[in-house]
Design a protein around this motif. Structure first.
Motif, PDB file in Angstrom:
ATOM      1  N   SER A 189     -11.333  22.415 -12.863  1.00  0.00           N
ATOM      2  CA  SER A 189     -10.934  21.383 -13.821  1.00  0.00           C
ATOM      3  C   SER A 189     -10.758  20.012 -13.178  1.00  0.00           C
ATOM      4  O   SER A 189     -11.065  18.990 -13.807  1.00  0.00           O
ATOM      5  CB  SER A 189      -9.644  21.790 -14.540  1.00  0.00           C
ATOM      6  N   LEU A 190     -10.293  19.951 -11.936  1.00  0.00           N
ATOM      7  CA  LEU A 190     -10.121  18.658 -11.278  1.00  0.00           C
ATOM      8  C   LEU A 190     -11.482  17.986 -11.054  1.00  0.00           C
ATOM      9  O   LEU A 190     -11.632  16.782 -11.265  1.00  0.00           O
ATOM     10  CB  LEU A 190      -9.365  18.818  -9.958  1.00  0.00           C
ATOM     11  N   ALA A 191     -12.468  18.776 -10.675  1.00  0.00           N
ATOM     12  CA  ALA A 191     -13.811  18.236 -10.476  1.00  0.00           C
ATOM     13  C   ALA A 191     -14.429  17.770 -11.791  1.00  0.00           C
ATOM     14  O   ALA A 191     -15.129  16.759 -11.841  1.00  0.00           O
ATOM     15  CB  ALA A 191     -14.709  19.278  -9.826  1.00  0.00           C
ATOM     16  N   LEU A 207      -3.740  15.203 -16.826  1.00  0.00           N
ATOM     17  CA  LEU A 207      -3.296  14.792 -15.493  1.00  0.00           C
ATOM     18  C   LEU A 207      -3.557  13.295 -15.347  1.00  0.00           C
ATOM     19  O   LEU A 207      -4.679  12.838 -15.587  1.00  0.00           O
ATOM     20  CB  LEU A 207      -4.077  15.561 -14.424  1.00  0.00           C
ATOM     21  N   PRO A 208      -2.533  12.513 -14.964  1.00  0.00           N
ATOM     22  CA  PRO A 208      -2.752  11.066 -14.786  1.00  0.00           C
ATOM     23  C   PRO A 208      -3.837  10.797 -13.742  1.00  0.00           C
ATOM     24  O   PRO A 208      -3.956  11.511 -12.748  1.00  0.00           O
ATOM     25  CB  PRO A 208      -1.390  10.556 -14.305  1.00  0.00           C
ATOM     26  N   VAL A 245      -8.916  17.002  -1.048  1.00  0.00           N
ATOM     27  CA  VAL A 245     -10.094  17.842  -0.854  1.00  0.00           C
ATOM     28  C   VAL A 245     -11.136  17.105  -0.022  1.00  0.00           C
ATOM     29  O   VAL A 245     -11.782  17.700   0.849  1.00  0.00           O
ATOM     30  CB  VAL A 245     -10.674  18.293  -2.212  1.00  0.00           C
ATOM     31  N   ARG A 246     -11.292  15.806  -0.244  1.00  0.00           N
ATOM     32  CA  ARG A 246     -12.240  15.016   0.545  1.00  0.00           C
ATOM     33  C   ARG A 246     -11.865  15.053   2.033  1.00  0.00           C
ATOM     34  O   ARG A 246     -12.728  15.240   2.894  1.00  0.00           O
ATOM     35  CB  ARG A 246     -12.293  13.581   0.018  1.00  0.00           C
ATOM     36  N   SER A 249      -6.790  11.347  -8.536  1.00  0.00           N
ATOM     37  CA  SER A 249      -7.410  10.688  -7.374  1.00  0.00           C
ATOM     38  C   SER A 249      -6.772  11.148  -6.075  1.00  0.00           C
ATOM     39  O   SER A 249      -7.461  11.373  -5.076  1.00  0.00           O
ATOM     40  CB  SER A 249      -7.291   9.172  -7.495  1.00  0.00           C
ATOM     41  N   GLU A 250      -5.452  11.296  -6.085  1.00  0.00           N
ATOM     42  CA  GLU A 250      -4.732  11.766  -4.901  1.00  0.00           C
ATOM     43  C   GLU A 250      -5.177  13.177  -4.519  1.00  0.00           C
ATOM     44  O   GLU A 250      -5.431  13.466  -3.346  1.00  0.00           O
ATOM     45  CB  GLU A 250      -3.231  11.741  -5.201  1.00  0.00           C
ATOM     46  N   TYR A 251      -5.294  14.070  -5.504  1.00  0.00           N
ATOM     47  CA  TYR A 251      -5.716  15.449  -5.235  1.00  0.00           C
ATOM     48  C   TYR A 251      -7.171  15.503  -4.782  1.00  0.00           C
ATOM     49  O   TYR A 251      -7.519  16.272  -3.879  1.00  0.00           O
ATOM     50  CB  TYR A 251      -5.511  16.327  -6.465  1.00  0.00           C
TER      51      TYR A 251
END
Length: 114
Positions: A60-62, A21-22, A33-34, A27-29
């Motif tokens: 996985s994003l975390a 994932l770029p 969540v933030r 960062s956008e995703y």
């Protein structure tokens, strides 16, 4: 007939271009969540007895291992209270109701026109 061997640089380039994932999308995703977490924290400051206590980015994003084909974002939800259901389906509905309430999301109408 010669064979071209694939080296580490080829694999790394393939992963960067086709698999990972770029970082700007990640960062956008993470920002989504933030914002969700901040809205919940704001609600909790006014309703400290609310049973949904915290939301954290997980999966996985975390970990920074999300794939380019990311189709969901995992979050961990902390719930307090003895009234939380034990079955998964009931717990998901319980959690959905509280998220809609805390985040001011209209309830689903299940296809019923109002």
């Amino acid at each position: 007939m010669s064979r071209k061997h694939i080296d580490h640089a080829d694999i790394a380039r393939f992963a960067q271009e086709k698999v990972n994932l770029p970082s700007d999308k990640a960062s956008e995703y993470r920002a989504q969540v933030r914002r969700l977490r901040e809205r919940l924290e704001s609600y909790l400051s006014e309703h400290p007895d609310f049973s949904l206590k915290k939301i954290l980015l997980s999966g996985s994003l975390a970990k920074g291992t999300a794939l380019r084909s990311l189709n969901d974002i995992d979050v961990a939800c902390y719930i307090s209270g003895a009234d939380a259901p034990e079955s998964v389906s009931e717990l998901l509905e319980y959690l959905s109701e509280r998220l809609r309430k805390a985040l001011v999301i209209p309830p689903k109408n299940n296809g019923v026109q109002k």
